[in-house]
Design a protein around this motif. Structure first.
Motif, PDB file in Angstrom:
ATOM      1  N   SER A 134      11.470  -6.983  10.061  1.00  0.00           N
ATOM      2  CA  SER A 134      10.854  -5.887   9.309  1.00  0.00           C
ATOM      3  C   SER A 134      11.596  -5.639   8.008  1.00  0.00           C
ATOM      4  O   SER A 134      10.981  -5.404   6.963  1.00  0.00           O
ATOM      5  N   MET A 135      12.926  -5.685   8.053  1.00  0.00           N
ATOM      6  CA  MET A 135      13.725  -5.510   6.835  1.00  0.00           C
ATOM      7  C   MET A 135      13.403  -6.599   5.814  1.00  0.00           C
ATOM      8  O   MET A 135      13.171  -6.315   4.632  1.00  0.00           O
ATOM      9  N   ILE A 136      13.415  -7.837   6.288  1.00  0.00           N
ATOM     10  CA  ILE A 136      13.162  -8.965   5.384  1.00  0.00           C
ATOM     11  C   ILE A 136      11.780  -8.832   4.744  1.00  0.00           C
ATOM     12  O   ILE A 136      11.625  -8.982   3.534  1.00  0.00           O
ATOM     13  N   SER A 137      10.789  -8.510   5.565  1.00  0.00           N
ATOM     14  CA  SER A 137       9.422  -8.420   5.041  1.00  0.00           C
ATOM     15  C   SER A 137       9.273  -7.269   4.068  1.00  0.00           C
ATOM     16  O   SER A 137       8.649  -7.408   3.008  1.00  0.00           O
ATOM     17  N   ARG A 138       9.841  -6.116   4.382  1.00  0.00           N
ATOM     18  CA  ARG A 138       9.702  -4.949   3.509  1.00  0.00           C
ATOM     19  C   ARG A 138      10.503  -5.113   2.226  1.00  0.00           C
ATOM     20  O   ARG A 138      10.033  -4.730   1.142  1.00  0.00           O
ATOM     21  N   VAL A 139      11.712  -5.652   2.337  1.00  0.00           N
ATOM     22  CA  VAL A 139      12.529  -5.875   1.138  1.00  0.00           C
ATOM     23  C   VAL A 139      11.832  -6.856   0.206  1.00  0.00           C
ATOM     24  O   VAL A 139      11.791  -6.656  -1.016  1.00  0.00           O
ATOM     25  N   CYS A 140      11.278  -7.919   0.764  1.00  0.00           N
ATOM     26  CA  CYS A 140      10.594  -8.922  -0.062  1.00  0.00           C
ATOM     27  C   CYS A 140       9.295  -8.378  -0.644  1.00  0.00           C
ATOM     28  O   CYS A 140       8.988  -8.587  -1.825  1.00  0.00           O
ATOM     29  N   ALA A 141       8.518  -7.655   0.187  1.00  0.00           N
ATOM     30  CA  ALA A 141       7.237  -7.121  -0.285  1.00  0.00           C
ATOM     31  C   ALA A 141       7.445  -6.097  -1.392  1.00  0.00           C
ATOM     32  O   ALA A 141       6.791  -6.146  -2.438  1.00  0.00           O
ATOM     33  N   PHE A 142       8.355  -5.171  -1.172  1.00  0.00           N
ATOM     34  CA  PHE A 142       8.629  -4.181  -2.222  1.00  0.00           C
ATOM     35  C   PHE A 142       9.348  -4.831  -3.399  1.00  0.00           C
ATOM     36  O   PHE A 142       9.209  -4.397  -4.550  1.00  0.00           O
ATOM     37  N   GLY A 143      10.100  -5.881  -3.091  1.00  0.00           N
ATOM     38  CA  GLY A 143      10.797  -6.593  -4.154  1.00  0.00           C
ATOM     39  C   GLY A 143       9.853  -7.174  -5.187  1.00  0.00           C
ATOM     40  O   GLY A 143      10.189  -7.261  -6.371  1.00  0.00           O
ATOM     41  N   THR A 144       8.633  -7.558  -4.761  1.00  0.00           N
ATOM     42  CA  THR A 144       7.668  -8.082  -5.732  1.00  0.00           C
ATOM     43  C   THR A 144       7.286  -7.008  -6.749  1.00  0.00           C
ATOM     44  O   THR A 144       7.093  -7.296  -7.930  1.00  0.00           O
ATOM     45  N   ILE A 145       7.188  -5.749  -6.301  1.00  0.00           N
ATOM     46  CA  ILE A 145       6.878  -4.638  -7.213  1.00  0.00           C
ATOM     47  C   ILE A 145       8.040  -4.392  -8.164  1.00  0.00           C
ATOM     48  O   ILE A 145       7.847  -4.168  -9.363  1.00  0.00           O
ATOM     49  N   VAL A 146       9.265  -4.445  -7.627  1.00  0.00           N
ATOM     50  CA  VAL A 146      10.453  -4.234  -8.466  1.00  0.00           C
ATOM     51  C   VAL A 146      10.608  -5.369  -9.477  1.00  0.00           C
ATOM     52  O   VAL A 146      10.924  -5.137 -10.642  1.00  0.00           O
ATOM     53  N   ILE A 147      10.374  -6.610  -9.027  1.00  0.00           N
ATOM     54  CA  ILE A 147      10.473  -7.756  -9.928  1.00  0.00           C
ATOM     55  C   ILE A 147       9.438  -7.648 -11.044  1.00  0.00           C
ATOM     56  O   ILE A 147       9.716  -7.941 -12.223  1.00  0.00           O
ATOM     57  N   THR A 148       8.236  -7.209 -10.701  1.00  0.00           N
ATOM     58  CA  THR A 148       7.202  -7.015 -11.719  1.00  0.00           C
ATOM     59  C   THR A 148       7.645  -5.983 -12.742  1.00  0.00           C
ATOM     60  O   THR A 148       7.436  -6.159 -13.949  1.00  0.00           O
ATOM     61  N   GLN A 149       8.255  -4.904 -12.272  1.00  0.00           N
ATOM     62  CA  GLN A 149       8.765  -3.889 -13.184  1.00  0.00           C
ATOM     63  C   GLN A 149       9.836  -4.478 -14.110  1.00  0.00           C
ATOM     64  O   GLN A 149       9.883  -4.159 -15.298  1.00  0.00           O
ATOM     65  N   SER A 150      10.670  -5.350 -13.556  1.00  0.00           N
ATOM     66  CA  SER A 150      11.714  -5.977 -14.361  1.00  0.00           C
ATOM     67  C   SER A 150      11.119  -6.844 -15.463  1.00  0.00           C
ATOM     68  O   SER A 150      11.551  -6.788 -16.619  1.00  0.00           O
ATOM     69  N   PHE A 151      10.103  -7.628 -15.127  1.00  0.00           N
ATOM     70  CA  PHE A 151       9.450  -8.483 -16.134  1.00  0.00           C
ATOM     71  C   PHE A 151       8.762  -7.634 -17.200  1.00  0.00           C
ATOM     72  O   PHE A 151       8.875  -7.915 -18.401  1.00  0.00           O
ATOM     73  N   ILE A 152       8.071  -6.577 -16.775  1.00  0.00           N
ATOM     74  CA  ILE A 152       7.385  -5.723 -17.738  1.00  0.00           C
ATOM     75  C   ILE A 152       8.381  -4.973 -18.611  1.00  0.00           C
ATOM     76  O   ILE A 152       8.147  -4.763 -19.806  1.00  0.00           O
ATOM     77  N   GLY A 153       9.517  -4.591 -18.029  1.00  0.00           N
ATOM     78  CA  GLY A 153      10.534  -3.876 -18.792  1.00  0.00           C
ATOM     79  C   GLY A 153      11.104  -4.678 -19.941  1.00  0.00           C
ATOM     80  O   GLY A 153      11.554  -4.116 -20.944  1.00  0.00           O
TER      81      GLY A 153
END
Length: 490
Positions: free
Chosen positions: A42-61
Motif C-alpha cells: 500500500s505504501m509503495i502504491s500510494r507513494v508512487c501514485a501520488f508521486g506522479t502528481i508531485v512529479i508533474t508539479q515539478s515539471f510544470i514548476g
C-alpha cells in the motif's frame, strides 16, 4: 531446604517470565508480518501514485511560475476536494470487504466492489462542473486573475484523470482486504517509471509544455487502472470475483448511506488542507504564498502516503479480526501498528529537519518560493511526525465502521479550531503563511488527542457484535445459490 524451595520457585518464575516474553515477542513478530504484508504494498502504491502528481508539479514548476501556482491551486483545491469525496466513499468498501473476508464471506467482496463503482461513478459525474467552471470559481473566491485562468485551463486536463480514482481507490481497498495488493505495488512502481519517462519526453524533448505534462499524467494513471482490471478479470481473485452481477444494484440505499458517512469523515480531513491553501491565496504575494504552501503540503502529503499504508493495514487488521469475532486480537494489533508507525514517523521527522531547507529546489528556481519553503521546514517536520499517529487512528475507525463519529471529530477539530486559528495567526499577526500552518498543526493535534481517547475507551466486544450485525444486513447468498448472477464471468 527452605532456601532450596525458594530458589526453585524463583527459577520457575523466571522461566515463566522468559516464556511469556518469548511468546509476546512471537506474537509481535507474527502481527508485524501481517501488518507489513498489507502496509508495504500500500505504501509503495500510494507513494508512487501520488508521486506522479508531485512529479508533474515539478515539471510544470520549471516551465512557468504562474502555471505552477495554477496547478497548485487545482491540485490542492479541486482535485483534493474530489479525491476526498471518492476516497472517503471508497472507505466503505474497505470496511465491508475487510469484515467480509474475516468472516469468510469472500463472494460478497466482488459485490461490494461493484456497488462502490456505481456510487463513485455517479458521484464524480455530478461533481464535474467543479472542473468545467474552475476559472470562474477561483475568481469568485478572490484568487488572482492570472492564476485563476491558468488553473481553469489545467483543471480541464484533470477531468479524464480523476475518473481513474473511481477504480484505483476501490480496487486497492478490495485487494488489500484479501491480502492481494502486492500486484498494486508492482503496477504503481511501473506507473511511476512510465510517468517520469513520458514527462521527460513530452516536456523536455518535444517541448509540449503543460499539455505534455498532463498527457503523461493521464497515460500513466490509466496504465494502472488497466493493469488492475487485467488482474481481477483474469482470474487471480477466484473466491471474491465471480463476474458482474445484478446483485450489485440491490441494497444500494444502505450502501450509499454508509459511503456518505465514510466520505464525510475523510473529506473533512482532506478539504482542511485545501482551505488552508485558499487562505494562502489571499496573502499579499499570492503567487509565492500558494506555490510555497502547496509545495510543503505536497511534500507532507507524499510522506503521508507512507502513513496511509499503515492506515490501510489498520483498517484491514481491525476489520478482519472484528469479522472473526476476536476483540483481543484487535487491541493487540492496534498497539503494534501504533508503535511501528510512530518509529517511522520519528525517522521522517529527522530527515525533514536535515533536508527541509533544500527540498524546494526540486520544484522551482524562484528564490522567493525557496525561502518561504525554508521558513516552513520546521513546521513541516512536526506535521510529518503527526502523520505517523492520526492515520492509524483513522484506519482503526474505518475498520470498525465508526466513520460517522470521526466525521464529527474532524469537523470540530479542523473547522472550529484549526482553520479559525490559522486565519487569526496568518492575518492578524506577522506570521502570515507560518500562522496558517501553525493553525493546521493545532487542528491535527486536537484531532489526534480526541481519537486516541476515543479508541482507548472503545468497547471492542461491542464492536464485534456491531460488525456481525452489519455483515448480516448486507449478506447475499453465494454464487451457487444466487440466480441473479449473469453469465459474463471473467
Amino acid at each position: 531446604m527452605d532456601d532450596s524451595i525458594e530458589t526453585k520457585l524463583i527459577i520457575r518464575h523466571k522461566a515463566e517470565e522468559d516464556e511469556e516474553e518469548g511468546d509476546l515477542n512471537k506474537r509481535i513478530w507474527e502481527e508485524s508480518k501481517k501488518i507489513w504484508r498489507v502496509s508495504l504494498p500500500s505504501m509503495i502504491s500510494r507513494v508512487c501514485a501520488f508521486g506522479t502528481i508531485v512529479i508533474t508539479q515539478s515539471f510544470i514548476g520549471h516551465i512557468n511560475e504562474i502555471d505552477l501556482a495554477g496547478y497548485a491551486l487545482v491540485q490542492t483545491l479541486t482535485v483534493r476536494f474530489v479525491n476526498g469525496i471518492l476516497l472517503g466513499m471508497s472507505s466503505a468498501t474497505e470496511t465491508l470487504c475487510g469484515q467480509a473476508f474475516g468472516a469468510g464471506q469472500e463472494h460478497m467482496m466482488g459485490i461490494y466492489l461493484q456497488r462502490s463503482w456505481i456510487v463513485d461513478l455517479i458521484t464524480l459525474t455530478i461533481l464535474l462542473p467543479i472542473f468545467i467552471f474552475a476559472t470562474h470559481i477561483f475568481k469568485f473566491v478572490g484568487e488572482e486573475e492570472s492564476i485563476s485562468n491558468s488553473g481553469g485551463y489545467i483543471s480541464l486536463w484533470f477531468i479524464p484523470f480523476v475518473y481513474n480514482y473511481v477504480f484505483t481507490l476501490t480496487i486497492q481497498m478490495y485487494l488489500q482486504a484479501q491480502l492481494k495488493n502486492m500486484i498494486i505495488a508492482y503496477l504503481s512502481a511501473s506507473q511511476f517509471v512510465i510517468h517520469i519517462t513520458l514527462s521527460t519526453l513530452f516536456v523536455y524533448k518535444l517541448n509540449m509544455g503543460i499539455p505534455g505534462a498532463m498527457v503523461s499524467l493521464l497515460m500513466s494513471s490509466w496504465f494502472l487502472v488497466i493493469g488492475e482490471f487485467i488482474y481481477i478479470f483474469g482470474g487471480w481473485c477466484p473466491d471474491s470475483w465471480k463476474g458482474f452481477t445484478v446483485a450489485a444494484f440491490k441494497d444500494m440505499l444502505p450502501m450509499i448511506k454508509f459511503s456518505i458517512s465514510s466520505g464525510i469523515m475523510l473529506c473533512l480531513e482532506l478539504w482542511y488542507y485545501a482551505l488552508l491553501v485558499l487562505l494562502a491565496g489571499y496573502m499579499a504575494d499570492a503567487e509565492v504564498a500558494i506555490a510555497a504552501f502547496s509545495i510543503c503540503l505536497n511534500l507532507n502529503a507524499w510522506e503521508f502516503m507512507v502513513s496511509l499504508g499503515f492506515l490501510g493495514a489498520a483498517c484491514v487488521r481491525v476489520a478482519n479480526e472484528l469479522g472473526r469475532g476476536d476483540a483481543k486480537a484487535v487491541k493487540f494489533s492496534i498497539e503494534v501498528l501504533f508503535a511501528t508507525s510512530f518509529a517511522i514517523g520519528v525517522l521522517f521527522f529527522v530527515l525533514c529537519l536535515v533536508f527541509g531547507k533544500k527540498l524546494a529546489y526540486l520544484f522551482t528556481n524562484d528564490v522567493r518560493v525557496v525561502e518561504t519553503v525554508s521558513d516552513l521546514s520546521l513546521l513541516l517536520s512536526f506535521s510529518v511526525l503527526l502523520n505517523s499517529i492520526y492515520p492509524i487512528l483513522s484506519g482503526v475507525a474505518i475498520g470498525a465502521g465508526m466513520q460517522a463519529t470521526v466525521a464529527i471529530v474532524n469537523l470540530v477539530c479542523f473547522y472550529l479550531i484549526g482553520i479559525p486559528l490559522g486565519a487569526l495567526l496568518g492575518y492578524v499577526t506577522s506570521l502570515e503563511v507560518k500562522g496558517i500552518w501553525i493553525g493546521m498543526i493545532c487542528g491535527v493535534l486536537a484531532q489526534t488527542v480526541t481519537l486516541i481517547y476515543m479508541i482507548w475507551s472503545t468497547d471492542w466486544d461491542d464492536q464485534v457484535s456491531k460488525a456481525s450485525e452489519r455483515l448480516a444486513r448486507f449478506y447475499l447468498k453465494s454464487n451457487n445459490e444466487n440466480p441473479d448472477q449473469i453469465a459474463n464471468e471473467y
